[in-house]
Write a protein that holds these residues in place. Structure first.
Motif, PDB file in Angstrom:
ATOM      1  N   VAL A 188      36.270 -35.276   2.010  1.00  0.00           N
ATOM      2  CA  VAL A 188      35.661 -36.016   3.119  1.00  0.00           C
ATOM      3  C   VAL A 188      36.498 -35.851   4.379  1.00  0.00           C
ATOM      4  O   VAL A 188      35.956 -35.656   5.476  1.00  0.00           O
ATOM      5  N   SER A 189      37.813 -35.901   4.254  1.00  0.00           N
ATOM      6  CA  SER A 189      38.683 -35.698   5.415  1.00  0.00           C
ATOM      7  C   SER A 189      38.498 -34.297   5.994  1.00  0.00           C
ATOM      8  O   SER A 189      38.415 -34.125   7.217  1.00  0.00           O
ATOM      9  N   ARG A 190      38.434 -33.302   5.134  1.00  0.00           N
ATOM     10  CA  ARG A 190      38.233 -31.926   5.592  1.00  0.00           C
ATOM     11  C   ARG A 190      36.915 -31.778   6.340  1.00  0.00           C
ATOM     12  O   ARG A 190      36.849 -31.197   7.418  1.00  0.00           O
ATOM     13  N   ARG A 191      35.859 -32.341   5.771  1.00  0.00           N
ATOM     14  CA  ARG A 191      34.534 -32.249   6.411  1.00  0.00           C
ATOM     15  C   ARG A 191      34.525 -32.968   7.765  1.00  0.00           C
ATOM     16  O   ARG A 191      33.955 -32.476   8.737  1.00  0.00           O
ATOM     17  N   THR A 192      35.170 -34.123   7.840  1.00  0.00           N
ATOM     18  CA  THR A 192      35.243 -34.870   9.098  1.00  0.00           C
ATOM     19  C   THR A 192      36.034 -34.086  10.138  1.00  0.00           C
ATOM     20  O   THR A 192      35.631 -34.009  11.304  1.00  0.00           O
TER      21      THR A 192
ATOM     22  N   ALA B  97      27.540 -36.401   8.708  1.00  0.00           N
ATOM     23  CA  ALA B  97      28.229 -35.279   8.074  1.00  0.00           C
ATOM     24  C   ALA B  97      28.886 -35.703   6.764  1.00  0.00           C
ATOM     25  O   ALA B  97      28.799 -35.003   5.747  1.00  0.00           O
ATOM     26  N   VAL B  98      29.534 -36.872   6.770  1.00  0.00           N
ATOM     27  CA  VAL B  98      30.189 -37.365   5.553  1.00  0.00           C
ATOM     28  C   VAL B  98      29.148 -37.695   4.486  1.00  0.00           C
ATOM     29  O   VAL B  98      29.318 -37.354   3.310  1.00  0.00           O
ATOM     30  N   GLU B  99      28.059 -38.336   4.874  1.00  0.00           N
ATOM     31  CA  GLU B  99      27.012 -38.670   3.901  1.00  0.00           C
ATOM     32  C   GLU B  99      26.379 -37.418   3.313  1.00  0.00           C
ATOM     33  O   GLU B  99      26.055 -37.377   2.123  1.00  0.00           O
ATOM     34  N   LYS B 100      26.208 -36.374   4.132  1.00  0.00           N
ATOM     35  CA  LYS B 100      25.656 -35.114   3.625  1.00  0.00           C
ATOM     36  C   LYS B 100      26.620 -34.466   2.628  1.00  0.00           C
ATOM     37  O   LYS B 100      26.201 -33.948   1.593  1.00  0.00           O
ATOM     38  N   GLU B 101      27.912 -34.535   2.949  1.00  0.00           N
ATOM     39  CA  GLU B 101      28.928 -34.000   2.038  1.00  0.00           C
ATOM     40  C   GLU B 101      28.897 -34.731   0.698  1.00  0.00           C
ATOM     41  O   GLU B 101      28.922 -34.119  -0.364  1.00  0.00           O
ATOM     42  N   LEU B 102      28.819 -36.047   0.746  1.00  0.00           N
ATOM     43  CA  LEU B 102      28.796 -36.845  -0.477  1.00  0.00           C
ATOM     44  C   LEU B 102      27.516 -36.620  -1.274  1.00  0.00           C
ATOM     45  O   LEU B 102      27.539 -36.637  -2.507  1.00  0.00           O
ATOM     46  N   ALA B 103      26.406 -36.436  -0.583  1.00  0.00           N
ATOM     47  CA  ALA B 103      25.133 -36.198  -1.280  1.00  0.00           C
ATOM     48  C   ALA B 103      25.206 -34.925  -2.118  1.00  0.00           C
ATOM     49  O   ALA B 103      24.600 -34.844  -3.184  1.00  0.00           O
TER      50      ALA B 103
ATOM     51  N   VAL C  53      29.702 -45.481   3.242  1.00  0.00           N
ATOM     52  CA  VAL C  53      30.622 -44.774   4.121  1.00  0.00           C
ATOM     53  C   VAL C  53      30.847 -45.605   5.377  1.00  0.00           C
ATOM     54  O   VAL C  53      29.899 -46.132   5.954  1.00  0.00           O
ATOM     55  N   ARG C  54      32.111 -45.692   5.769  1.00  0.00           N
ATOM     56  CA  ARG C  54      32.453 -46.393   7.005  1.00  0.00           C
ATOM     57  C   ARG C  54      33.378 -45.501   7.817  1.00  0.00           C
ATOM     58  O   ARG C  54      34.403 -45.042   7.308  1.00  0.00           O
ATOM     59  N   ILE C  55      33.015 -45.256   9.064  1.00  0.00           N
ATOM     60  CA  ILE C  55      33.823 -44.442   9.964  1.00  0.00           C
ATOM     61  C   ILE C  55      34.519 -45.372  10.950  1.00  0.00           C
ATOM     62  O   ILE C  55      33.863 -46.156  11.630  1.00  0.00           O
ATOM     63  N   ASN C  56      35.843 -45.297  11.027  1.00  0.00           N
ATOM     64  CA  ASN C  56      36.624 -46.068  11.999  1.00  0.00           C
ATOM     65  C   ASN C  56      37.207 -45.101  13.018  1.00  0.00           C
ATOM     66  O   ASN C  56      38.113 -44.334  12.685  1.00  0.00           O
ATOM     67  N   ILE C  57      36.693 -45.135  14.222  1.00  0.00           N
ATOM     68  CA  ILE C  57      37.265 -44.312  15.289  1.00  0.00           C
ATOM     69  C   ILE C  57      38.247 -45.187  16.051  1.00  0.00           C
ATOM     70  O   ILE C  57      37.850 -46.191  16.644  1.00  0.00           O
ATOM     71  N   ARG C  58      39.501 -44.812  16.008  1.00  0.00           N
ATOM     72  CA  ARG C  58      40.542 -45.613  16.624  1.00  0.00           C
ATOM     73  C   ARG C  58      40.513 -45.483  18.144  1.00  0.00           C
ATOM     74  O   ARG C  58      40.061 -44.483  18.690  1.00  0.00           O
ATOM     75  N   ASN C  59      40.990 -46.512  18.814  1.00  0.00           N
ATOM     76  CA  ASN C  59      40.976 -46.533  20.275  1.00  0.00           C
ATOM     77  C   ASN C  59      42.019 -45.612  20.881  1.00  0.00           C
ATOM     78  O   ASN C  59      41.761 -44.952  21.889  1.00  0.00           O
ATOM     79  N   GLU C  60      43.198 -45.584  20.284  1.00  0.00           N
ATOM     80  CA  GLU C  60      44.229 -44.700  20.851  1.00  0.00           C
ATOM     81  C   GLU C  60      44.006 -43.279  20.356  1.00  0.00           C
ATOM     82  O   GLU C  60      43.717 -43.059  19.185  1.00  0.00           O
ATOM     83  N   GLY C  61      44.127 -42.340  21.238  1.00  0.00           N
ATOM     84  CA  GLY C  61      43.882 -40.951  20.895  1.00  0.00           C
ATOM     85  C   GLY C  61      45.165 -40.196  20.639  1.00  0.00           C
ATOM     86  O   GLY C  61      46.272 -40.692  20.829  1.00  0.00           O
ATOM     87  N   ALA C  62      45.012 -38.972  20.187  1.00  0.00           N
ATOM     88  CA  ALA C  62      46.142 -38.080  19.949  1.00  0.00           C
ATOM     89  C   ALA C  62      46.175 -37.053  21.064  1.00  0.00           C
ATOM     90  O   ALA C  62      45.141 -36.745  21.669  1.00  0.00           O
TER      91      ALA C  62
END
Length: 193
Positions: free
Chosen positions: A121-125, A165-171, A181-190
């Protein structure tokens, strides 16, 4: 897809942990206490000195406990014993689960590790969002997959696109039951590359 009873038992056995360790530990503790009490009783009958306390002295101590102990001490001891009893009851009643998931397959019993699912899932994301490996982390439990994403500064991410994308991967894996599936997009960026 119909599973035989044998396959269902095999999958359950692989995905749920045994209670043997807890059972053996409780039995050993109980046997040690009973062996000690039995040894003390035999030593008392033979007129030999006790290892720790002879049974008559132990019974007098227990009988005098309410008069010699403060009430809050008795309440605290009772609460502690109740918590230990509740813990033992919960261990006995709740199912022990392993970090494994059942994958739907018609001809075989297939089990996949949660770490493998998290890595995929991390790779797909990362591929979908164009991120570095250290910008995505995934936690997988029995009912939910949580993906933490730290976007590149100045590059907003579409949460719905990542979710799809994650749901398609899991399917494609056919995990049963399919976790949410829960996606957490953090406020601080890299910092970008």
């Amino acid at each position: 897809m119909s599973e035989t009873l044998h396959t269902r038992r095999l999958l359950r056995r692989e995905t749920h942990s045994s209670r043997a360790v807890a059972s053996v530990t409780a039995a050993v503790v109980l046997l040690v206490v009973l062996a000690w009490l039995g040894t003390e009783a035999i030593l008392s009958l033979l007129g030999q000195p006790a290892l720790v306390a002879n049974p008559p002295t132990l019974l007098q101590w227990v009988a005098g406990l309410p008069q010699t102990t403060l009430p809050w001490g008795l309440v605290a001891a009772g609460a502690g014993l109740a918590l230990v009893g509740l813990l033992v009851l919960l261990v006995a009643v709740t199912p022990g689960t392993k970090a494994l998931h059942v994958v739907g397959h018609e001809r075989a019993a297939v089990v996949i590790d949660s770490e493998v699912v998290a890595a995929a899932v991390s790779r797909r994301t990362r591929q979908e969002a164009g991120l570095d490996p250290d910008q995505v982390s995934t936690r997988v439990d029995r009912r939910r997959i949580t993906v933490d994403v730290r976007p590149t500064s100045g590059s907003p991410l579409d949460e719905r696109l990542l979710q799809a994308a994650v749901e398609k991967e899991l399917a494609g894996y056919g995990i049963r039951p399919e976790p949410g599936v829960r996606i957490n997009i953090r406020n601080e960026g890299a910092l970008g590359i």
